[in-house]
Design a protein around this motif. Sequence first.
Motif, mmCIF file in Angstrom:
data_model
loop_
_atom_site.group_PDB
_atom_site.id
_atom_site.type_symbol
_atom_site.label_atom_id
_atom_site.label_comp_id
_atom_site.label_asym_id
_atom_site.label_seq_id
_atom_site.Cartn_x
_atom_site.Cartn_y
_atom_site.Cartn_z
ATOM 1 N N ARG A 53 0.843 -1.191 0.000
ATOM 2 C CA ARG A 53 0.000 0.000 0.000
ATOM 3 C C ARG A 53 0.878 1.241 0.000
ATOM 4 N NH1 ARG A 53 -4.038 -0.441 -1.243
ATOM 5 N NH2 ARG A 53 -5.498 -1.093 0.376
ATOM 6 N N VAL A 54 0.422 2.256 -0.751
ATOM 7 C CA VAL A 54 1.101 3.551 -0.794
ATOM 8 C C VAL A 54 0.084 4.636 -0.474
ATOM 9 C CG1 VAL A 54 2.243 5.252 -2.276
ATOM 10 C CG2 VAL A 54 2.868 2.832 -2.443
ATOM 11 N N LYS A 55 0.468 5.550 0.418
ATOM 12 C CA LYS A 55 -0.351 6.725 0.709
ATOM 13 C C LYS A 55 0.545 7.950 0.642
ATOM 14 C CE LYS A 55 -3.329 4.262 4.032
ATOM 15 N NZ LYS A 55 -3.716 4.152 5.463
ATOM 16 N N GLU B 47 -5.307 2.818 -3.211
ATOM 17 C CA GLU B 47 -6.703 2.518 -2.892
ATOM 18 C C GLU B 47 -7.505 3.815 -3.074
ATOM 19 O OE1 GLU B 47 -10.110 1.770 -2.413
ATOM 20 O OE2 GLU B 47 -8.956 -0.070 -2.021
ATOM 21 N N PRO B 48 -8.286 3.918 -4.150
ATOM 22 C CA PRO B 48 -8.964 5.180 -4.471
ATOM 23 C C PRO B 48 -9.933 5.659 -3.391
ATOM 24 C CG PRO B 48 -9.779 3.381 -5.856
ATOM 25 C CD PRO B 48 -8.573 2.865 -5.165
ATOM 26 N N LYS B 49 -10.488 4.739 -2.582
ATOM 27 C CA LYS B 49 -11.442 5.141 -1.550
ATOM 28 C C LYS B 49 -10.792 5.975 -0.449
ATOM 29 C CE LYS B 49 -14.455 1.133 -2.248
ATOM 30 N NZ LYS B 49 -15.019 -0.108 -1.634
ATOM 31 N N LEU B 50 -9.466 5.940 -0.372
ATOM 32 C CA LEU B 50 -8.763 6.702 0.660
ATOM 33 C C LEU B 50 -8.486 8.143 0.248
ATOM 34 C CD1 LEU B 50 -6.183 4.033 1.881
ATOM 35 C CD2 LEU B 50 -7.990 5.074 3.256
ATOM 36 N N VAL B 51 -8.488 8.399 -1.040
ATOM 37 C CA VAL B 51 -8.109 9.722 -1.536
ATOM 38 C C VAL B 51 -9.114 10.768 -1.060
ATOM 39 C CG1 VAL B 51 -7.648 11.127 -3.584
ATOM 40 C CG2 VAL B 51 -6.969 8.720 -3.543
ATOM 41 N N GLY B 52 -8.605 11.812 -0.420
ATOM 42 C CA GLY B 52 -9.446 12.886 0.088
ATOM 43 C C GLY B 52 -9.859 12.708 1.534
ATOM 44 N N LYS B 53 -9.650 11.513 2.101
ATOM 45 C CA LYS B 53 -10.013 11.302 3.503
ATOM 46 C C LYS B 53 -9.014 12.012 4.417
ATOM 47 C CE LYS B 53 -12.656 7.004 3.356
ATOM 48 N NZ LYS B 53 -13.822 7.583 4.045
ATOM 49 N N ALA C 112 5.267 16.707 0.575
ATOM 50 C CA ALA C 112 4.229 15.881 1.193
ATOM 51 C C ALA C 112 4.933 14.807 2.022
ATOM 52 C CB ALA C 112 3.321 15.251 0.129
ATOM 53 N N VAL C 113 4.141 13.926 2.612
ATOM 54 C CA VAL C 113 4.677 12.784 3.361
ATOM 55 C C VAL C 113 4.188 11.503 2.691
ATOM 56 C CG1 VAL C 113 4.647 11.528 5.548
ATOM 57 C CG2 VAL C 113 4.805 14.033 5.539
ATOM 58 N N ALA C 114 5.119 10.646 2.344
ATOM 59 C CA ALA C 114 4.758 9.353 1.758
ATOM 60 C C ALA C 114 4.723 8.302 2.847
ATOM 61 C CB ALA C 114 5.753 8.962 0.675
ATOM 62 N N GLU C 115 3.757 7.412 2.765
ATOM 63 C CA GLU C 115 3.690 6.272 3.676
ATOM 64 C C GLU C 115 3.636 5.001 2.843
ATOM 65 O OE1 GLU C 115 1.169 4.539 7.503
ATOM 66 O OE2 GLU C 115 0.206 5.936 6.118
ATOM 67 N N ILE C 116 4.547 4.101 3.130
ATOM 68 C CA ILE C 116 4.625 2.845 2.389
ATOM 69 C C ILE C 116 4.450 1.696 3.369
ATOM 70 C CG2 ILE C 116 6.091 1.377 0.944
ATOM 71 C CD1 ILE C 116 7.404 3.971 -0.076
#
Length: 226
Positions: free
Chosen positions: A69-71, A84-90, A146-150
């Motif tokens: 997963r990447v955020k 995961e597109p459902k996370l975008v904007g949360k 930004a901050v990346a989370e892997i």
Amino acid sequence: AVGALHLLVRNARDRAELVGARHATFVGQSVLGPLFADANLRRPVTGAEYRTAAAAVRTQVLSDGLAVRVKVWRPDGTIVFSDEPKLVGKRFPDEASELAEVAEGHLEMGVSDLHDEENEFERSLGDKLFYTYLPLRTRPGGPVVAVAEIYQDYSFIQGDIDAVVRRVAVIVVGGLAVLYALLLPIALRASRDLRQRNEQLAGLLQREQQTVAELRDLARKKDDFV
């Protein structure tokens, strides 16, 4: 021995997790930074821009099975991109303080608490996940945008830990076998010497007991004579 084994496992775990964090850092610098070089990460990535980025992440980051997963976060706790597109904007305000520290240039890593609200979509990705937060720069030495989370599957890290422990265990067991081979003749010789000494002491004790008995018999005869 138990304490030494615990220390060995802890060191192996720390080393394997550091390797995982370095891999995540490499992904951030070599893939995510260039990928979002022209993106405005102050807002969520959507539309065609999102589809292009998501496809690149799937093929260049998630394809090896290690990263799952990447955020990409704004420091205020808003997810501006994820595979995961459902996370975008949360937005998850509770993450803001940690994200702010990472945005200042720090690296954060650890085992994810899959019960956390922000990990809702990661619970199906593995029984145990390892996360790395890293500052995201679009060019080496540039500002943090930004901050990346892997997230990584911890089974890969556990495999590295087990491999290190196995290698060290072989060395330890081999060393103990050599030590045993060296000490065995000494132990056998000491046991033989001790047995001989016990036999000698037993002989001396028997003679002393016999002498005492003879002296008692002589004394009794003397009393009878008187």
